[in-house]
Design a protein around this motif. Structure first.
Motif, PDB file in Angstrom:
ATOM      1  N   LYS A 278      -3.105   6.493  -4.080  1.00  0.00           N
ATOM      2  CA  LYS A 278      -3.948   6.796  -2.920  1.00  0.00           C
ATOM      3  C   LYS A 278      -4.874   5.650  -2.579  1.00  0.00           C
ATOM      4  O   LYS A 278      -5.174   5.407  -1.418  1.00  0.00           O
ATOM      5  CB  LYS A 278      -4.747   8.061  -3.199  1.00  0.00           C
ATOM      6  CG  LYS A 278      -3.875   9.280  -3.099  1.00  0.00           C
ATOM      7  CD  LYS A 278      -4.541  10.498  -3.676  1.00  0.00           C
ATOM      8  CE  LYS A 278      -3.601  11.688  -3.585  1.00  0.00           C
ATOM      9  NZ  LYS A 278      -4.137  12.840  -4.294  1.00  0.00           N
ATOM     10  N   TYR A 279      -5.320   4.943  -3.608  1.00  0.00           N
ATOM     11  CA  TYR A 279      -6.213   3.821  -3.340  1.00  0.00           C
ATOM     12  C   TYR A 279      -5.468   2.708  -2.599  1.00  0.00           C
ATOM     13  O   TYR A 279      -5.962   2.153  -1.630  1.00  0.00           O
ATOM     14  CB  TYR A 279      -6.804   3.286  -4.636  1.00  0.00           C
ATOM     15  CG  TYR A 279      -7.896   4.154  -5.184  1.00  0.00           C
ATOM     16  CD1 TYR A 279      -9.169   4.077  -4.667  1.00  0.00           C
ATOM     17  CD2 TYR A 279      -7.649   5.069  -6.185  1.00  0.00           C
ATOM     18  CE1 TYR A 279     -10.181   4.883  -5.146  1.00  0.00           C
ATOM     19  CE2 TYR A 279      -8.652   5.881  -6.673  1.00  0.00           C
ATOM     20  CZ  TYR A 279      -9.914   5.782  -6.154  1.00  0.00           C
ATOM     21  OH  TYR A 279     -10.917   6.574  -6.620  1.00  0.00           O
TER      22      TYR A 279
ATOM     23  N   PHE B   5      -2.875   3.075  -0.848  1.00  0.00           N
ATOM     24  CA  PHE B   5      -2.502   3.609   0.447  1.00  0.00           C
ATOM     25  C   PHE B   5      -3.631   3.447   1.455  1.00  0.00           C
ATOM     26  O   PHE B   5      -3.429   2.961   2.576  1.00  0.00           O
ATOM     27  CB  PHE B   5      -2.146   5.083   0.256  1.00  0.00           C
ATOM     28  CG  PHE B   5      -1.802   5.800   1.511  1.00  0.00           C
ATOM     29  CD1 PHE B   5      -0.605   5.552   2.143  1.00  0.00           C
ATOM     30  CD2 PHE B   5      -2.668   6.720   2.053  1.00  0.00           C
ATOM     31  CE1 PHE B   5      -0.278   6.211   3.307  1.00  0.00           C
ATOM     32  CE2 PHE B   5      -2.347   7.382   3.217  1.00  0.00           C
ATOM     33  CZ  PHE B   5      -1.161   7.129   3.842  1.00  0.00           C
ATOM     34  N   LEU B   6      -4.848   3.817   1.030  1.00  0.00           N
ATOM     35  CA  LEU B   6      -5.993   3.655   1.933  1.00  0.00           C
ATOM     36  C   LEU B   6      -6.201   2.184   2.267  1.00  0.00           C
ATOM     37  O   LEU B   6      -6.491   1.828   3.411  1.00  0.00           O
ATOM     38  CB  LEU B   6      -7.249   4.209   1.279  1.00  0.00           C
ATOM     39  CG  LEU B   6      -7.488   5.694   1.462  1.00  0.00           C
ATOM     40  CD1 LEU B   6      -8.719   6.107   0.675  1.00  0.00           C
ATOM     41  CD2 LEU B   6      -7.704   6.019   2.924  1.00  0.00           C
TER      42      LEU B   6
ATOM     43  N   LEU C  96     -12.208   0.803  -3.108  1.00  0.00           N
ATOM     44  CA  LEU C  96     -10.792   1.059  -3.329  1.00  0.00           C
ATOM     45  C   LEU C  96     -10.290   0.320  -4.558  1.00  0.00           C
ATOM     46  O   LEU C  96      -9.108   0.096  -4.706  1.00  0.00           O
ATOM     47  CB  LEU C  96      -9.993   0.619  -2.107  1.00  0.00           C
ATOM     48  CG  LEU C  96     -10.429   1.279  -0.807  1.00  0.00           C
ATOM     49  CD1 LEU C  96      -9.579   0.792   0.334  1.00  0.00           C
ATOM     50  CD2 LEU C  96     -10.313   2.784  -0.912  1.00  0.00           C
TER      51      LEU C  96
ATOM     52  N   GLY D  42      -3.908  -0.114   2.357  1.00  0.00           N
ATOM     53  CA  GLY D  42      -2.857  -0.514   3.291  1.00  0.00           C
ATOM     54  C   GLY D  42      -3.151  -0.051   4.703  1.00  0.00           C
ATOM     55  O   GLY D  42      -3.000  -0.809   5.668  1.00  0.00           O
ATOM     56  N   LEU D  43      -3.621   1.186   4.831  1.00  0.00           N
ATOM     57  CA  LEU D  43      -3.946   1.720   6.166  1.00  0.00           C
ATOM     58  C   LEU D  43      -5.042   0.899   6.813  1.00  0.00           C
ATOM     59  O   LEU D  43      -4.948   0.491   7.969  1.00  0.00           O
ATOM     60  CB  LEU D  43      -4.436   3.161   6.043  1.00  0.00           C
ATOM     61  CG  LEU D  43      -3.402   4.257   6.105  1.00  0.00           C
ATOM     62  CD1 LEU D  43      -4.095   5.599   6.153  1.00  0.00           C
ATOM     63  CD2 LEU D  43      -2.524   4.110   7.321  1.00  0.00           C
ATOM     64  N   ARG D  44      -6.110   0.655   6.018  1.00  0.00           N
ATOM     65  CA  ARG D  44      -7.230  -0.117   6.556  1.00  0.00           C
ATOM     66  C   ARG D  44      -6.755  -1.481   7.005  1.00  0.00           C
ATOM     67  O   ARG D  44      -7.097  -1.955   8.071  1.00  0.00           O
ATOM     68  CB  ARG D  44      -8.271  -0.328   5.465  1.00  0.00           C
ATOM     69  CG  ARG D  44      -9.174   0.837   5.240  1.00  0.00           C
ATOM     70  CD  ARG D  44     -10.155   0.438   4.186  1.00  0.00           C
ATOM     71  NE  ARG D  44     -11.138   1.491   3.943  1.00  0.00           N
ATOM     72  CZ  ARG D  44     -12.186   1.334   3.178  1.00  0.00           C
ATOM     73  NH1 ARG D  44     -12.374   0.196   2.564  1.00  0.00           N
ATOM     74  NH2 ARG D  44     -13.035   2.305   3.008  1.00  0.00           N
TER      75      ARG D  44
ATOM     76  N   GLY E 270       0.814  -1.209   0.000  1.00  0.00           N
ATOM     77  CA  GLY E 270       0.000   0.000   0.000  1.00  0.00           C
ATOM     78  C   GLY E 270       0.839   1.247   0.000  1.00  0.00           C
ATOM     79  O   GLY E 270       0.550   2.218  -0.703  1.00  0.00           O
TER      80      GLY E 270
END
Lengths: 177, 100, 344, 403, 168
Positions: free
Chosen positions: C147-148, C150-151, C231, C153-155, C141
């Motif tokens: 950005k997709y 990344f989000l 995403l 990966g964060l989730r 991520g």
């Protein structure tokens, strides 16, 4: 309430503003001047016996060469409570191509006004976000104006079959009544 | 058999590297990681002692150190997030609010 | 003598033991990867039939060669790396999940006596490996520089950390009852009861474990990190070709691992309940691996079934479920189990 | 010092993340582009960008005869093309002052309601698919397939039908069509109940994802100009079929389902209930379907005669020639606004005629256009997955939005 | 000989990894190298017969603490460190300080004398399994500190939430 009565009410209240009342197939149009349009609209929205809470449609019309002033902004208002409809047409001249926005009366008018601005070039004063909507931001011209060509002149790049069609159409023109 | 001193030496070297990292870096994330490094080096020596002295108490201490490390990381990072929200800065030089 | 020595010592000396271990690893990894390729086929078939369609039908009779065709396609597809990506991290990220999940196989006993490394902390080892799988996701991520992803990966990192806790706690009840972290011992401990599986006394833990397992493997309804409608594909949106295949394979190996843990800890592993075995002695002839695989396949089927049935959770609801429902349930289960164990 | 810190804390927030959702995105139902400013997962600002499918339908229609503008209407809301055509024909008929025969009216009503069913099941199914329930999607496409087959049986096309004509419909429906459709309506309510609703209605996750999401009150919904099930979910029983009936809607019995809370769930329930009502309307229409012609007696002046007639009959040949070159004769000068209830909401046609064979101005009031404009209102303050739920619940088709 | 080779490998790799960790400009790379370092530390623990500690090392350090680091770095999106003046004015001073302390420790290492041997011989631990042995010590002798550790964690949880919570 019958559309005719509503038109009379508007004329009684704003005698200087209403230019004409037309009827066609039971539908009544009130043609008004554009300067106090917002006030009229506010009245139509707020008056309890009228209560036009729903803006069905807002669009522009170009009467190039047919009538002065050139543009009209047409509002179709409907009252869901009283089940009556009225058409308000505000005349907008070409040299002062702007009219007050009704976005703060009906939130739904927002995008209709943007579209009208986009396709006719009629500006709406007080609109929160007046940008082109359907066309790209760098588009030139306003396509729904009558003087905007339907089709670009492609010159050499034109498909040659289309020229033949055009020629045939031109030849056939003389047979038209 | 590896002599105990080797472990202590290894632990000391890593501890010093962590310390140096803490001193010379200015990015708080790396500084926090240097602290983790120092704690880990201590863990190594504790486990080594425990192994050589044949006593589990050293390993019990490792548990407590890991607990403290976890708590420290959580709090440290929370402070970092809070600071970032306020200041958008993660370099120690710029965080002098505590002085005043 | 330390653990490495003990692993290497034996009757026939170092080399023979190492050879045996390598053969075992090759067999287990090979068989698992074969199962993974066909798990994708069965998923498409099962969900297809649940959704009144046929699933793959073109490649071979009833599409039986479809997974091989897919594999070949993924192998030969161009491997695209975004120009702004962090290349080393981007390249190494897909290897981590497949490495972590495949190494989890080392401690799984498939039948009596067959396990690559019969270590005493087997369950802890599995936790350690499953927590590593999160790295592949987070790194992908972050490194994709999209950005997709990344989000996603964060989730995923938040999700995996949260559900790791619930999963760990849910198995504490099993540990308490078995008195061991060794998976073979856990299976043997279940044989002491007439029902032969911890599923019955530990049904609450089983429920918590299964929900957490779905979340750990990023499967529906917890597939938020890769939610295709929000995403697009989440953390691996920028991956293609063989790197994408690694993620895909890791997800399925993860499913097999989670199903195996469920089978070993709650369903009695390769054994059958003593009640049944005693009443129908003929069943004792059936080799343990059959029971084990049967139970694992049931759980994998459960994954598919759930996928075809339920919608996706929202991120905050997922967190609420993990922290406010599953963890308290697991804690309550621990308390009850320890009280019962203390009393008896 | 302390005060400074607290003001800093309230003023400065974490860096916002701007993501561009679409124009190519699986959940945007076409080529909608949303620019979302996110704080974590919370949407701070949502800016829809439309127009990727703009084909200038209004401008094209101004340069075409009334008949040849009909196929343009198919391509507005391409999954409910029959309703758009019916709406256009109703509007043009009212402008010309002609009336379609009874049988044609009933057939049109049947077709509109079939379209409503097929559109609603797509709407609900893609909505569910976006939220993650994919089985419903495939179930409903199975049923939509039956309806499309029936369309094909009658007019030869499945999607862009161009079946209604000014003054009636192109051809009569066969008895086989009616029988098959009646069979479909027999089983459909059971399918809704047993296959659609049991799959998601009692599903905890579905309820959590839809209840209390995208709430809009009745007043606000009217103010925004929402129509169709999107408005009725907020509890406003506004339905053009009831308020200003056209075709055979005043001769059939049906209810207008309304919601209560105006959230995603209520709008979904409204669509589900409308499926049943449409089913009921179709059954009534089939039962009441009168015999007779399907074209108005003066229709040749407005609509192309059948091809075989053109080749054999002089009258028809002349009509064909005149219609192609000049358009329908005797279009009165005037203007008319006709609203029809298409599956997505109120589709309005505002036609200004200057007495020629072509519309001087043809304005399309597309429900999806208005519904997209309400997206920022629904999404701001919600979190990212709710954006998906909100896009699904307004049930947009971008072909109609961009025209 | 074999154990010494193993130790040599671990020592060299760990020292170089920790140097790499503190010198990376990009904190994400730093964290990822740290992950590899933690694996080696876990390996060393296995080597020292502390298998439970090794597992805990990976589960807690690699699986939780480092992921937390990564999470925060990603959330704040700190890709590059901006170079400016350092914590200790000149970095050579810091290094010199570190090396002098290292020297001090190294001189003292040679003076280490082992204390009395405990009762947990390797054979005893093997017989009982490491986990059980550690558990017994932890829940009898160290029960009270263990409870205090749980309090520390509780305070850390509360503190972290209070600190990171949005105000207003």
């Amino acid at each position: 309430m019958e559309p005719k009565e509503i038109a009379e009410i508007i004329r009684d209240r704003y005698p200087a503003e209403v230019k004409e009342i037309k009827e066609f197939r039971g539908q009544v149009s009130v043609i008004v001047k554009k300067d106090r349009i917002k006030e009229i609209m506010k009245y139509l929205h707020d008056a309890p016996e009228l209560y036009f809470d729903y803006i069905e449609d807002l669009c522009g019309v170009d009467y190039l060469g047919r009538k002065e002033p050139r543009f009209e902004v047409v509002y179709h208002l409907y009252s869901i409570r009283h089940r009556h409809i009225i058409r308000i047409k505000a005349e907008v001249p070409e040299d002062d191509c702007a009219i007050d926005s009704v976005t703060d009366i009906w939130a739904g008018a927002n995008w209709h006004e943007r579209e009208c601005y986009d396709l006719f070039g009629i500006a709406f004063n007080g609109h929160p976000d007046l940008r082109r909507i359907l066309l790209p931001e760098d588009w030139e011209g306003h396509p729904l104006r009558k003087d905007y060509p339907l089709k670009a002149d492609l010159g050499e790049m034109e498909w040659k079959g289309y020229k033949e069609v055009l020629e045939t159409a031109k030849r056939n023109k003389q047979y038209e009544a | 058999m590896v002599p105990l001193q080797w472990y202590i030496g290894l632990s000391a070297v890593i501890f010093i590297i962590g310390m140096a990292g803490f001193m010379i870096r200015r990015n708080i994330i790396i500084m926090l990681m240097s602290i983790e490094l120092m704690l880990n080096s201590v863990n190594i020596s504790l486990v080594a002692f425990s192994h050589y002295l044949q006593d589990l108490r050293g390993q019990i201490l490792v548990f407590f150190i890991i607990t403290v490390a976890a708590a420290e990381a959580a709090i440290g990072l929370a402070i970092l997030v809070a600071l970032f929200k306020n200041k958008a800065a993660v370099h120690t030089d710029e965080i002098t609010e505590m002085k005043g | 003598m330390n653990i490495l020595d003990s692993a290497l010592s034996g009757t026939y000396g170092y080399l023979f033991n190492i050879a045996i271990i390598f053969v075992k690893i090759a067999v287990v990894v090979g068989v698992t990867m074969l199962h993974v390729t066909y798990a994708t086929y069965f998923e498409r078939k099962v969900i297809g039939h649940m959704q009144i369609r046929l699933g793959p039908m073109r490649v071979g009779p009833h599409g039986i060669l479809q997974p091989i065709a897919d594999m070949l396609k993924l192998f030969f597809k161009e491997d695209i790396i975004p120009s702004e990506a962090d290349k080393p991290v981007f390249k190494i990220a897909p290897v981590i999940p497949i490495f972590a999940t495949l190494s989890s196989l080392a401690v799984v006993p498939f039948f009596e006596g067959f396990v690559i490394a019969d270590i005493n902390i087997g369950l802890l080892y599995l936790f350690a490996m499953s927590s590593l799988a999160a790295y592949g996701v987070v790194m992908a991520g972050w490194a994709s520089n999209s950005k997709y992803s990344f989000l996603g990966g964060l989730r995923s990192s938040a999700q995996v950390i949260s559900y790791e806790v619930a999963m760990g706690l849910s198995l504490v009840g099993v540990m308490l009852m078995a008195g061991s972290l060794n998976l073979s011992d856990i299976v043997k401990a279940q044989q002491q009861y007439w029902h032969g599986m911890f599923l019955i006394p530990q049904f609450l833990a089983y429920f918590v474990f299964m929900v957490a397992a779905f979340a750990e493997t990023n499967r529906t309804p917890f597939d938020l990190p890769e939610a295709e409608s929000e995403l697009v594909a989440g953390y691996f949106v920028e991956y293609s070709g063989i790197r994408f295949a690694w993620y895909y394979a890791a997800e399925y190996v993860g499913m097999i691992i989670m199903s195996s843990i469920a089978v070993l800890c709650f369903w009695g592993g390769w054994t059958i309940p003593p009640v049944i075995a005693d009443s129908i002695p003929a069943l004792k002839v059936v080799p343990g691996i059959v029971w084990f695989l049967g139970k694992v396949y049931f759980h994998i089927f459960l994954y598919y079934w759930v996928r075809a049935t339920v919608p996706r959770y929202r991120y905050d609801q997922l967190m609420a479920l993990g922290w406010k429902v599953l963890i308290p349930l697991a804690l309550a289960n621990i308390v009850v189990t320890s009280i019962v164990k203390y009393m008896s | 010092m302390m005060k400074e810190m607290t003001t800093a804390a309230t003023e400065l927030k974490t860096k916002e993340l701007t993501i561009s959702m679409g124009p190519q995105h699986p959940a945007t139902h076409g080529v909608l582009r949303l620019v979302l400013d996110l704080d974590g997962e919370t949407v701070i600002k949502c800016t829809p960008h439309v127009g990727y499918l703009h084909r200038g339908t209004e401008k094209l229609a101004e340069n075409r005869t009334y008949i040849s503008a009909l196929p343009l209407m198919d391509r507005l809301d391409y999954i409910s093309s029959m309703s758009n055509d019916v709406g256009y024909c109703v509007a043009v008929e009212r402008l010309f002052g002609i009336e379609a025969p009874e049988r044609a009216k009933y057939i049109r009503t049947i077709m509109s309601e079939m379209t409503r069913i097929s559109s609603h099941i797509i709407g609900v199914a893609t909505h569910a698919l976006d939220i993650g329930a994919m089985t419903l999607f495939l179930y409903s496409f199975r049923d939509r397939e039956l309806l499309l087959d029936l369309f094909e049986m009658t007019c030869g096309a499945r999607l862009t039908v161009s079946y209604p004509r000014i003054g009636g419909v192109r051809n009569d429906v066969s008895q086989e069509f009616l029988d098959k459709l009646y069979d479909f309506t027999e089983g459909f309510p059971k399918i809704i109940e047993e296959q659609y609703e049991t799959l998601i209605d009692q599903n905890r996750i579905w309820l959590q994802r839809t209840k209390g999401i995208g709430v809009i009150s009745a007043e606000e919904a009217i103010n925004w100009g929402l129509t169709g099930p999107t408005l009725r979910g907020s509890g406003v029983p506004y339905d053009v079929r009831k308020y200003a009936p056209y075709d055979a809607y005043d001769k059939v019995e049906f209810d207008v389902p309304v919601g209560k809370n105006g959230d995603v769930y209520d709008r979904y329930k409204c669509r589900m209930e409308e499926l049943r009502q449409s089913n009921k309307i179709i059954r009534q229409c089939i039962e009441k379907l009168p015999a007779g012609p399907v074209m108005a007696p003066d229709a040749p002046k407005f609509t192309l005669p059948p091809k075989d007639k053109v080749l054999s009959d002089m009258e028809s040949l002349i009509h064909q020639f005149v219609l192609i070159t000049k358009g329908p004769i005797a279009a009165p000068e005037g203007e008319i606004y006709v609203a029809t209830e298409v599956p997505k909401g109120e589709l309005g046609f505002y036609i200004i005629s200057d007495g020629s064979g072509r519309p001087y101005r043809l304005r399309l009031r597309a429900p999806s256009f208005v519904h997209v404009s309400v997206l920022p209102r629904l999404c701001e303050g919600a979190i990212l997955p709710d954006v998906i739920a909100n896009i699904g619940t307004i049930d947009i088709v971008l072909g109609e939005c961009d025209r | 000989m074999l154990p010494k080779l193993f130790f040599g490998y671990f020592a060299i790799v760990m020292i170089s990894l920790s140097l790499v960790v503190i010198t990376r400009r990009n904190p994400v790379h730093s964290v990822l190298w740290m992950l590899v370092l933690f694996f080696h530390i876990a390996g060393l623990y296995l080597f020292l017969n502390a298998e439970f500690i090794a597992a805990v090392q990976i589960i807690l350090y690699a699986g939780a603490i480092l992921v937390l680091f990564l999470f925060v770095i990603m959330m704040l999106n700190l890709k590059e460190e901006i170079t400016a003046e350092r914590f200790i004015g000149e970095w050579p001073i810091g290094v010199a300080l570190a090396i002098s302390i290292l020297m001090l420790i190294f001189f003292s290492i040679s003076k280490i004398t082992a204390g009395p041997q405990g009762q947990h011989t390797i054979e005893a631990i093997k017989a009982e399994t490491h986990t059980k042995a550690i558990g017994k010590v932890l829940y009898t002798e160290y029960l009270f500190p263990f409870e205090i550790a749980s309090l520390i964690l509780l305070i850390a949880i509360v503190g972290a939430i209070v600190l990171a919570k949005k105000r207003g």
